[in-house]
Scaffold this motif. Structure first.
Motif, PDB file in Angstrom:
ATOM      1  N   CYS A 186      -6.845  -0.316   5.092  1.00  0.00           N
ATOM      2  CA  CYS A 186      -6.042   0.833   4.680  1.00  0.00           C
ATOM      3  C   CYS A 186      -6.967   1.916   4.149  1.00  0.00           C
ATOM      4  CB  CYS A 186      -5.035   0.422   3.603  1.00  0.00           C
ATOM      5  SG  CYS A 186      -3.838  -0.809   4.165  1.00  0.00           S
ATOM      6  N   GLY A 187      -7.011   3.050   4.848  1.00  0.00           N
ATOM      7  CA  GLY A 187      -7.773   4.198   4.399  1.00  0.00           C
ATOM      8  C   GLY A 187      -6.838   5.270   3.873  1.00  0.00           C
ATOM      9  N   VAL A 188      -7.340   6.095   2.958  1.00  0.00           N
ATOM     10  CA  VAL A 188      -6.519   7.147   2.354  1.00  0.00           C
ATOM     11  C   VAL A 188      -7.175   8.497   2.594  1.00  0.00           C
ATOM     12  CG1 VAL A 188      -5.599   8.088   0.198  1.00  0.00           C
ATOM     13  CG2 VAL A 188      -5.545   5.612   0.620  1.00  0.00           C
ATOM     14  N   HIS A 191      -9.502   2.083   1.250  1.00  0.00           N
ATOM     15  CA  HIS A 191      -8.868   1.907  -0.049  1.00  0.00           C
ATOM     16  C   HIS A 191      -8.637   0.423  -0.356  1.00  0.00           C
ATOM     17  CE1 HIS A 191      -6.206   2.667  -3.449  1.00  0.00           C
ATOM     18  NE2 HIS A 191      -5.293   1.890  -2.888  1.00  0.00           N
ATOM     19  N   ALA A 192      -8.257  -0.339   0.663  1.00  0.00           N
ATOM     20  CA  ALA A 192      -8.001  -1.778   0.505  1.00  0.00           C
ATOM     21  C   ALA A 192      -8.134  -2.443   1.859  1.00  0.00           C
ATOM     22  CB  ALA A 192      -6.603  -2.015  -0.077  1.00  0.00           C
ATOM     23  N   LEU A 225      -1.843   7.689   4.329  1.00  0.00           N
ATOM     24  CA  LEU A 225      -2.353   6.328   4.506  1.00  0.00           C
ATOM     25  C   LEU A 225      -2.586   6.029   5.979  1.00  0.00           C
ATOM     26  CD1 LEU A 225      -2.879   3.501   3.120  1.00  0.00           C
ATOM     27  CD2 LEU A 225      -0.479   2.997   3.631  1.00  0.00           C
ATOM     28  N   ARG A 249       1.113   4.272  -2.976  1.00  0.00           N
ATOM     29  CA  ARG A 249       0.650   5.623  -2.659  1.00  0.00           C
ATOM     30  C   ARG A 249       1.718   6.689  -2.865  1.00  0.00           C
ATOM     31  NH1 ARG A 249      -4.080   6.451  -3.282  1.00  0.00           N
ATOM     32  NH2 ARG A 249      -3.640   8.477  -2.368  1.00  0.00           N
ATOM     33  N   GLY A 253      -8.392  12.070   2.006  1.00  0.00           N
ATOM     34  CA  GLY A 253      -8.741  12.788   0.804  1.00  0.00           C
ATOM     35  C   GLY A 253      -8.075  14.150   0.711  1.00  0.00           C
ATOM     36  N   GLN A 310       0.822  -1.207   0.000  1.00  0.00           N
ATOM     37  CA  GLN A 310       0.000   0.000   0.000  1.00  0.00           C
ATOM     38  C   GLN A 310       0.861   1.265   0.000  1.00  0.00           C
ATOM     39  OE1 GLN A 310      -3.341   0.256  -0.411  1.00  0.00           O
ATOM     40  NE2 GLN A 310      -3.172  -1.938  -0.821  1.00  0.00           N
ATOM     41  N   THR A 348     -15.733   0.587   7.766  1.00  0.00           N
ATOM     42  CA  THR A 348     -15.778   1.221   6.453  1.00  0.00           C
ATOM     43  C   THR A 348     -16.557   2.531   6.528  1.00  0.00           C
ATOM     44  OG1 THR A 348     -15.643  -0.918   5.315  1.00  0.00           O
ATOM     45  CG2 THR A 348     -16.510   0.941   4.050  1.00  0.00           C
TER      46      THR A 348
END
Length: 233
Positions: free
Chosen positions: A229-231, A181-182, A120, A12, A233, A8, A170
């Motif tokens: 894994c969050g991204v 993201h994943a 991330l 990124r 914004g 990840q 989520t």
């Protein structure tokens, strides 16, 4: 899960970029030191004095160049706003922490604020959608039956803790501006292994199986742990 995190991060950020990493609840510093050895600037925050001492001891054995890339902070992950400015980090790790927090939403919101745009957020949590699996496979039918209707469980340390469900996390990540993201499963087949069990001779094959299962449906959905894994914004 180290491979998943590396995947990840590589996806990124530009190759070779020295990232600013915050490891919340870093424990003995295993992940923090691994990332520092890879060239990243790492800040670890830990409130347990014993764990923090172990991390400091491990860091002291590293070469000077690596020691210079690591900062250790005594504190609680819920107080990141006291120690750091918003947007101070490219990557924030929160691995094996949420199960000890009764209300994780404020903690996660604070961690998201620590991320620079495009940053991330990496979470490792107990899978609340599969709590019945471990007791069920071990023949503890009473515990397995009760596990379908709760996110509470008792861990191997004998502590009463909590798990997180994928759908709820989520929604939380979307609400704090770091949408999912994943995600991966961790310990799909090995969760019932006894503590202190000998490493099998074919450990590389075992790891390959776990890695494949952790990214493949339906196996990842019944893993003991979830890596999300969050991204930002």
């Amino acid at each position: 899960m180290a491979r998943q995190l590396d995947e990840q991060m590589a996806g990124r950020f530009p190759v070779g970029q020295r990232l600013r990493v915050l490891d919340v609840g870093m424990g003995q510093g295993t992940q923090a030191l691994r990332l520092a050895r890879a060239g990243h600037q790492v800040t670890g925050i830990e409130k347990d004095a014993t764990m923090l001492a172990a991390a400091r001891s491990a860091l002291a054995e590293e070469p000077e160049g690596i020691r210079e890339r690591v900062r250790l902070v005594e504190g609680d992950g819920r107080d990141t706003g006291v120690h750091f400015l918003p947007g101070s980090f490219d990557v924030v790790l929160c691995h094996g922490v949420l199960m000890y927090v009764d209300d994780p939403d404020p903690l996660l919101a604070g961690l998201a604020r620590m991320l620079a745009p495009g940053g991330l957020l990496s979470l490792l949590v107990r899978n609340g959608d599969a709590l019945a699996l471990r007791p069920g496979l071990s023949g503890d039918w009473t515990t397995a039956l009760a596990a379908f209707d709760t996110t509470a469980y008792r861990n191997r340390l004998g502590l009463d803790v909590r798990a997180d469900r994928l759908a709820a996390l989520t929604a939380t990540l979307a609400g704090i501006g770091a949408p999912l993201h994943a995600w991966y499963g961790v310990r799909v087949f090995t969760d019932t292994a006894a503590d202190g069990a000998e490493v099998p001779a074919d450990v590389e094959t075992l790891l390959a199986v776990e890695e494949r299962a952790g990214r493949t449906d339906p196996y990842r959905g019944v893993a003991a742990l979830l890596h999300l894994c969050g991204v930002r914004g």
